[in-house]
Design an enzyme around this catalytic site. Structure first.
Site, PDB file in Angstrom:
ATOM      1  N   CYS A   1       0.813  -1.229   0.000  1.00  0.00           N
ATOM      2  CA  CYS A   1       0.000   0.000   0.000  1.00  0.00           C
ATOM      3  C   CYS A   1       0.838   1.267   0.000  1.00  0.00           C
ATOM      4  O   CYS A   1       0.317   2.356  -0.236  1.00  0.00           O
ATOM      5  CB  CYS A   1      -0.955   0.000   1.187  1.00  0.00           C
ATOM      6  SG  CYS A   1      -2.162  -1.318   1.070  1.00  0.00           S
TER       7      CYS A   1
ATOM      8  N   HIS B   1      -3.308   7.302   2.658  1.00  0.00           N
ATOM      9  CA  HIS B   1      -3.713   6.014   2.098  1.00  0.00           C
ATOM     10  C   HIS B   1      -5.109   5.684   2.629  1.00  0.00           C
ATOM     11  O   HIS B   1      -5.395   5.855   3.810  1.00  0.00           O
ATOM     12  CB  HIS B   1      -2.698   4.951   2.520  1.00  0.00           C
ATOM     13  CG  HIS B   1      -3.132   3.551   2.209  1.00  0.00           C
ATOM     14  ND1 HIS B   1      -3.549   3.167   0.947  1.00  0.00           N
ATOM     15  CD2 HIS B   1      -3.215   2.450   2.996  1.00  0.00           C
ATOM     16  CE1 HIS B   1      -3.860   1.888   0.984  1.00  0.00           C
ATOM     17  NE2 HIS B   1      -3.683   1.423   2.214  1.00  0.00           N
TER      18      HIS B   1
ATOM     19  N   ASN C   1     -10.199   0.005  -0.003  1.00  0.00           N
ATOM     20  CA  ASN C   1      -8.736   0.089  -0.073  1.00  0.00           C
ATOM     21  C   ASN C   1      -8.263  -0.549  -1.386  1.00  0.00           C
ATOM     22  O   ASN C   1      -8.348  -1.764  -1.550  1.00  0.00           O
ATOM     23  CB  ASN C   1      -8.140  -0.639   1.142  1.00  0.00           C
ATOM     24  CG  ASN C   1      -6.619  -0.612   1.173  1.00  0.00           C
ATOM     25  OD1 ASN C   1      -5.979  -0.239   0.197  1.00  0.00           O
ATOM     26  ND2 ASN C   1      -6.056  -1.028   2.291  1.00  0.00           N
TER      27      ASN C   1
HETATM   28  N1  COA Z   1     -18.882  -7.774  10.517  1.00  0.00           N
HETATM   29  C1  COA Z   1     -19.445  -7.875  11.728  1.00  0.00           C
HETATM   30  N2  COA Z   1     -18.714  -8.101  12.842  1.00  0.00           N
HETATM   31  C2  COA Z   1     -17.394  -8.249  12.695  1.00  0.00           C
HETATM   32  C3  COA Z   1     -16.752  -8.169  11.439  1.00  0.00           C
HETATM   33  C4  COA Z   1     -17.568  -7.916  10.325  1.00  0.00           C
HETATM   34  N3  COA Z   1     -17.053  -7.804   9.087  1.00  0.00           N
HETATM   35  N4  COA Z   1     -15.435  -8.333  11.609  1.00  0.00           N
HETATM   36  C5  COA Z   1     -15.228  -8.521  12.922  1.00  0.00           C
HETATM   37  N5  COA Z   1     -16.414  -8.484  13.586  1.00  0.00           N
HETATM   38  C6  COA Z   1     -16.671  -8.614  15.017  1.00  0.00           C
HETATM   39  C7  COA Z   1     -15.559  -9.385  15.728  1.00  0.00           C
HETATM   40  O1  COA Z   1     -15.820 -10.774  15.732  1.00  0.00           O
HETATM   41  C8  COA Z   1     -15.626  -8.809  17.108  1.00  0.00           C
HETATM   42  O2  COA Z   1     -16.696  -9.384  17.817  1.00  0.00           O
HETATM   43  P1  COA Z   1     -16.598  -9.644  19.409  1.00  0.00           P
HETATM   44  O3  COA Z   1     -16.454  -8.291  20.029  1.00  0.00           O
HETATM   45  O4  COA Z   1     -17.885 -10.314  19.707  1.00  0.00           O
HETATM   46  O5  COA Z   1     -15.386 -10.504  19.592  1.00  0.00           O
HETATM   47  C9  COA Z   1     -15.999  -7.342  16.871  1.00  0.00           C
HETATM   48  O6  COA Z   1     -16.647  -7.323  15.596  1.00  0.00           O
HETATM   49  C10 COA Z   1     -14.802  -6.424  16.839  1.00  0.00           C
HETATM   50  O7  COA Z   1     -13.821  -6.998  15.959  1.00  0.00           O
HETATM   51  P2  COA Z   1     -12.429  -6.324  15.725  1.00  0.00           P
HETATM   52  O8  COA Z   1     -11.621  -7.185  14.839  1.00  0.00           O
HETATM   53  O9  COA Z   1     -11.877  -5.936  17.058  1.00  0.00           O
HETATM   54  O10 COA Z   1     -12.886  -5.005  14.940  1.00  0.00           O
HETATM   55  P3  COA Z   1     -12.065  -3.718  14.588  1.00  0.00           P
HETATM   56  O11 COA Z   1     -12.716  -2.543  15.155  1.00  0.00           O
HETATM   57  O12 COA Z   1     -10.584  -3.897  14.823  1.00  0.00           O
HETATM   58  O13 COA Z   1     -12.285  -3.653  13.007  1.00  0.00           O
HETATM   59  C11 COA Z   1     -11.032  -3.989  10.995  1.00  0.00           C
HETATM   60  C12 COA Z   1     -11.744  -4.662  12.174  1.00  0.00           C
HETATM   61  C13 COA Z   1     -10.407  -5.058  10.116  1.00  0.00           C
HETATM   62  C14 COA Z   1     -12.064  -3.212  10.197  1.00  0.00           C
HETATM   63  C15 COA Z   1      -9.958  -3.015  11.552  1.00  0.00           C
HETATM   64  O14 COA Z   1      -9.155  -3.679  12.521  1.00  0.00           O
HETATM   65  C16 COA Z   1      -9.052  -2.453  10.485  1.00  0.00           C
HETATM   66  O15 COA Z   1      -9.484  -1.769   9.576  1.00  0.00           O
HETATM   67  N6  COA Z   1      -7.733  -2.685  10.610  1.00  0.00           N
HETATM   68  C17 COA Z   1      -6.779  -2.187   9.648  1.00  0.00           C
HETATM   69  C18 COA Z   1      -6.743  -3.102   8.458  1.00  0.00           C
HETATM   70  C19 COA Z   1      -6.066  -2.461   7.268  1.00  0.00           C
HETATM   71  O16 COA Z   1      -6.165  -1.281   7.074  1.00  0.00           O
HETATM   72  N7  COA Z   1      -5.381  -3.275   6.465  1.00  0.00           N
HETATM   73  C20 COA Z   1      -4.712  -2.812   5.288  1.00  0.00           C
HETATM   74  C21 COA Z   1      -3.609  -1.903   5.650  1.00  0.00           C
HETATM   75  S1  COA Z   1      -2.869  -1.213   4.274  1.00  0.00           S
END
Ligand code: COA
Length: 333
Positions: A120, A260, A290
């Protein structure tokens, strides 16, 4: 203010183009595939839909269309291009370089063309490489492409990744200028981060072959979302602050921040950490998600009407590697 040395040669952006595929994958589409909801995705990412390239097309096809878009809008001539650098993590094939395929499709048979992969952060890396070529005075017209067909590597049944990623391509044209252009770039990487964001299968470590189930299992993008999120905010903020500091600037001198486009919450957190005035951190993640190396050129392209000649624009990116950085340029169009 930035001090400009007399006779300094800058690489200025003199054209920009983009391409986004027609097919949309909405949050409602994802609701039918996995246990998720439009509300959850919008709240946690700011994304409503992404674009998905047709399966019979490849990364080069998007890049070709982005370049054609630039040529038409800015009345450029491809025969003038000295070098074509393509930032991509999703090449058409291991070899030749996607840059060669793009050049061939556009009839450019005598151009220095190569790919570079910094995930990225790729567009920022390629932009600095291209700017360095122009600054030597030996290269006059350099095309910098950021293009990724990342949907090929996203498991549509994995809700931790399918919500984030989409396909697209963006391109800028660099030319020499004595008045301004790319002013600075700070780029870094640290391989300790590779376990948190990767596509492991399909390379020489886990080659794709008929009987290699290990590679098949590893063919999709995997990430530890929380760790990536934390590092993305910190690294992009630090990189921007480094660039500001070493150019004796404050965030108030910057007209536009183009981060980004990974997650709207990451964009907002970086904006808050930098204390950038409201509305100056540009975003188009809502309808594209993204698009890896394409996010930054596409975000500039879609916001082109707001950016005025002489504006100072700061770019910042973070991605697999980990890789990250920031760069600063004066908009010369
Ligand atoms: N839909 C519904 N619920 C979801 C879900 C989805 N797509 N994905 C995860 N959950 C749930 C999880 O199971 C968790 O449930 P729990 O509280 O019962 O355990 C809860 O939602 C929170 O999950 P979590 O993984 O902590 O969410 P988050 O706030 O970290 O969001 C991302 C997840 C992936 C959106 C976030 O971490 C993110 O954007 N990270 C950066 C990734 C990125 O940018 N990658 C590329 C970089 S270049």
């Amino acid at each position: 203010m930035i001090e400009i040395l007399p006779n300094k040669l800058f690489a200025a952006i003199t054209g920009i183009g983009g391409y986004i595929p027609q097919n949309k994958r909405s949050n409602e589409d994802l609701e039918k595939l996995v246990d998720t909801s439009n509300e959850w995705i919008v709240k946690r990412t700011g994304i409503k839909e992404r674009r998905i390239l047709d399966q019979d097309l490849a990364t080069s096809d998007m890049a070709v269309r982005a370049i054609q878009n630039l040529i038409q809008k800015y009345n450029k001539n491809l025969a003038d291009v000295d070098a074509l650098i393509v930032a991509t993590s999703t090449p058409d094939m291991p070899m030749p370089a996607t840059a060669n395929i793009i050049a061939q499709k556009l009839g450019m048979t005598n151009v220095w063309a190569f790919d570079m992969n910094a995930a990225c952060s790729g567009f920022l890396y390629a932009l600095d490489m291209g700017a360095s070529l122009v600054e030597t005075g030996r290269y006059k017209n350099v095309l910098i492409v950021g293009a990724d067909n990342i949907s090929t590597y996203v498991d549509v049944y994995d809700r931790s990744t399918n919500i984030l990623f989409g396909d697209g391509a963006g391109v800028v044209w660099l030319e020499p200028s004595n008045e301004g252009g790319i002013m600075d770039a700070y780029l870094r990487s640290n391989g300790d981060g590779r376990e948190y964001l990767h596509i492991e299968g399909g390379g020489t470590q886990y080659p794709m072959s008929d009987d290699n189930n290990n590679a098949l299992e590893k063919r999709y993008l995997k990430q530890d979302g929380k760790t990536v999120f934390k590092h993305a905010v910190q690294s992009m903020t630090d990189a921007c602050q480094t660039v500001l500091k070493r150019n004796n600037l404050t965030i108030n001198d910057v007209n536009w921040l183009v981060p980004h486009q990974a997650n709207q919450r990451i964009i907002d957190a970086v904006g808050r950490a930098l204390d950038i005035p409201e509305g100056r951190a540009l975003s188009n993640i809502e309808y594209l998600g993204n698009t890896i190396a394409a996010t930054i050129p596409l975000c500039i392209w879609e916001n082109i009407k707001q950016i005025k000649t002489g504006d100072l624009v700061m770019l910042t990116a973070f991605g697999a590697g980990f890789s990250w950085g920031a760069s600063l340029f004066k908009w010369m169009i």
